[in-house]
Design a protein around this motif. Structure first.
Motif, short mmCIF file in Angstrom:
data_model
loop_
_atom_site.label_atom_id
_atom_site.label_comp_id
_atom_site.label_asym_id
_atom_site.label_seq_id
_atom_site.Cartn_x
_atom_site.Cartn_y
_atom_site.Cartn_z
N GLU A 109 -66.65 -52.83 -5.30
CA GLU A 109 -65.26 -52.39 -5.24
C GLU A 109 -65.22 -50.88 -5.03
O GLU A 109 -66.13 -50.17 -5.41
CB GLU A 109 -64.55 -52.76 -6.54
N VAL A 110 -64.14 -50.43 -4.44
CA VAL A 110 -63.96 -48.99 -4.26
C VAL A 110 -63.57 -48.41 -5.62
O VAL A 110 -62.60 -48.82 -6.23
CB VAL A 110 -62.87 -48.68 -3.21
N SER A 111 -64.38 -47.47 -6.10
CA SER A 111 -64.12 -46.82 -7.38
C SER A 111 -64.48 -45.35 -7.25
O SER A 111 -64.88 -44.89 -6.18
CB SER A 111 -64.94 -47.49 -8.49
N SER A 112 -64.38 -44.65 -8.35
CA SER A 112 -64.69 -43.21 -8.32
C SER A 112 -66.15 -42.94 -8.00
O SER A 112 -66.49 -41.87 -7.51
CB SER A 112 -64.32 -42.56 -9.65
N THR A 113 -67.02 -43.91 -8.24
CA THR A 113 -68.44 -43.70 -7.94
C THR A 113 -68.86 -44.28 -6.60
O THR A 113 -69.87 -43.87 -6.05
CB THR A 113 -69.32 -44.33 -9.04
N THR A 114 -68.10 -45.22 -6.05
CA THR A 114 -68.51 -45.87 -4.81
C THR A 114 -67.73 -45.43 -3.58
O THR A 114 -68.08 -45.81 -2.47
CB THR A 114 -68.41 -47.40 -4.93
N TRP A 115 -66.67 -44.64 -3.74
CA TRP A 115 -65.87 -44.29 -2.58
C TRP A 115 -66.65 -43.57 -1.49
O TRP A 115 -66.36 -43.77 -0.30
CB TRP A 115 -64.61 -43.50 -2.97
N PRO A 116 -67.67 -42.73 -1.81
CA PRO A 116 -68.42 -42.11 -0.72
C PRO A 116 -69.14 -43.13 0.17
O PRO A 116 -69.30 -42.90 1.37
CB PRO A 116 -69.43 -41.21 -1.44
N LEU A 117 -69.54 -44.25 -0.39
CA LEU A 117 -70.21 -45.27 0.41
C LEU A 117 -69.28 -45.84 1.49
O LEU A 117 -69.73 -46.28 2.54
CB LEU A 117 -70.70 -46.41 -0.48
N PHE A 118 -67.98 -45.83 1.21
CA PHE A 118 -67.02 -46.33 2.18
C PHE A 118 -66.51 -45.22 3.10
O PHE A 118 -66.21 -45.47 4.26
CB PHE A 118 -65.83 -46.97 1.44
N ALA A 119 -66.43 -44.00 2.58
CA ALA A 119 -65.84 -42.90 3.34
C ALA A 119 -66.82 -42.26 4.33
O ALA A 119 -66.43 -41.89 5.43
CB ALA A 119 -65.30 -41.84 2.39
N ILE A 120 -68.08 -42.13 3.94
CA ILE A 120 -69.05 -41.43 4.78
C ILE A 120 -69.23 -42.09 6.15
O ILE A 120 -69.23 -41.39 7.17
CB ILE A 120 -70.39 -41.24 4.04
N PRO A 121 -69.35 -43.42 6.26
CA PRO A 121 -69.46 -44.00 7.60
C PRO A 121 -68.23 -43.72 8.48
O PRO A 121 -68.36 -43.47 9.68
CB PRO A 121 -69.61 -45.50 7.34
N LEU A 122 -67.05 -43.74 7.87
CA LEU A 122 -65.84 -43.43 8.64
C LEU A 122 -65.84 -41.99 9.12
O LEU A 122 -65.46 -41.70 10.26
CB LEU A 122 -64.60 -43.73 7.81
N LEU A 123 -66.25 -41.07 8.25
CA LEU A 123 -66.34 -39.67 8.65
C LEU A 123 -67.36 -39.45 9.76
O LEU A 123 -67.12 -38.69 10.70
CB LEU A 123 -66.68 -38.79 7.44
N LEU A 124 -68.50 -40.13 9.67
CA LEU A 124 -69.51 -40.01 10.72
C LEU A 124 -68.99 -40.53 12.05
O LEU A 124 -69.24 -39.92 13.11
CB LEU A 124 -70.79 -40.74 10.32
N LEU A 125 -68.28 -41.64 12.03
CA LEU A 125 -67.69 -42.17 13.26
C LEU A 125 -66.68 -41.18 13.85
O LEU A 125 -66.63 -40.98 15.08
CB LEU A 125 -67.01 -43.51 13.00
N ALA A 126 -65.88 -40.55 13.00
CA ALA A 126 -64.91 -39.57 13.49
C ALA A 126 -65.62 -38.37 14.11
O ALA A 126 -65.21 -37.90 15.18
CB ALA A 126 -64.01 -39.13 12.34
N VAL A 127 -66.67 -37.88 13.49
CA VAL A 127 -67.42 -36.74 14.03
C VAL A 127 -68.06 -37.11 15.37
O VAL A 127 -67.98 -36.33 16.34
CB VAL A 127 -68.48 -36.26 13.01
N VAL A 128 -68.66 -38.28 15.45
CA VAL A 128 -69.28 -38.72 16.71
C VAL A 128 -68.22 -38.85 17.79
O VAL A 128 -68.42 -38.44 18.95
CB VAL A 128 -70.04 -40.06 16.51
N GLY A 129 -67.05 -39.39 17.44
CA GLY A 129 -65.96 -39.50 18.41
C GLY A 129 -65.50 -38.15 18.91
O GLY A 129 -65.28 -37.97 20.12
N LEU A 130 -65.37 -37.17 18.01
CA LEU A 130 -64.96 -35.83 18.43
C LEU A 130 -66.00 -35.17 19.33
O LEU A 130 -65.66 -34.54 20.34
CB LEU A 130 -64.71 -34.95 17.20
N VAL A 131 -67.26 -35.31 19.00
CA VAL A 131 -68.33 -34.74 19.82
C VAL A 131 -68.32 -35.36 21.21
O VAL A 131 -68.42 -34.66 22.23
CB VAL A 131 -69.71 -34.91 19.13
N LEU A 132 -68.18 -36.67 21.29
CA LEU A 132 -68.14 -37.34 22.59
C LEU A 132 -66.92 -36.90 23.40
O LEU A 132 -67.02 -36.68 24.62
CB LEU A 132 -68.13 -38.86 22.41
N MET A 133 -65.78 -36.78 22.76
CA MET A 133 -64.57 -36.36 23.47
C MET A 133 -64.73 -34.95 24.03
O MET A 133 -64.35 -34.67 25.16
CB MET A 133 -63.35 -36.44 22.54
#
Length: 147
Positions: A109-133
């Motif tokens: 479940e998303v909690s105060s200790t596990t939220w980075p596990l869910f957020a980091i992949p999304l941030l990496l995808l955003a960074v890769v998308g910006l670099v490609l653009m």
């Protein structure tokens, strides 16, 4: 000779583990519901479904349903006993997560200790998308300047 061997073993393992404790862990019989299914097929199906989503803490990412480790047997016993007592699978999952931590569940479940596990992949995808653009935009502008 055996005492000398256990004395050396105690030096390496530590003073808290005694010979009796070492053999007691191996001599304990498995919990009653570790390898015995529940009589009610509906309850056993509910238990099996829950056990398939719980990770064995000693094995390498096997579910407690698939593992032969003694700890997995104890966890299967706990699941079946609590199902017989009328607890819901979510109550049992919550109890196991509270006792063993988030790692025990394949569905964290998303909690105060596990939220980075869910957020980091999304941030990496955003960074890769910006670099490609930026790179594709730069190539287009360079191609337009040449023409």
């Amino acid at each position: 000779m055996m005492r000398l061997l256990f004395a050396l073993l105690a030096l390496f393992i530590g003073p808290t583990l005694t010979m009796q404790q070492t053999f007691a862990q191996q001599a304990m019989p498995p919990a009653p519901y570790a390898y015995v299914q529940l009589e009610d097929p509906a309850l056993e199906a509910e238990a099996a479904e829950l056990m398939g989503t719980l990770r064995c803490l000693k094995c390498q990412s096997q579910s407690i349903n698939d593992s032969d480790a003694p700890m997995a047997g104890d966890m299967r016993h706990q699941v079946r006993t609590r199902i017989l007592a009328g607890e819901s699978p979510e109550q049992i999952r919550s109890w196991l997560v509270e006792r063993y931590g988030d790692y025990v569940s394949y569905e964290p479940e998303v909690s105060s200790t596990t939220w980075p596990l869910f957020a980091i992949p999304l941030l990496l995808l955003a960074v890769v998308g910006l670099v490609l653009m930026r790179r594709l935009g730069k190539r287009r502008s360079d191609a337009e300047e040449v023409n």
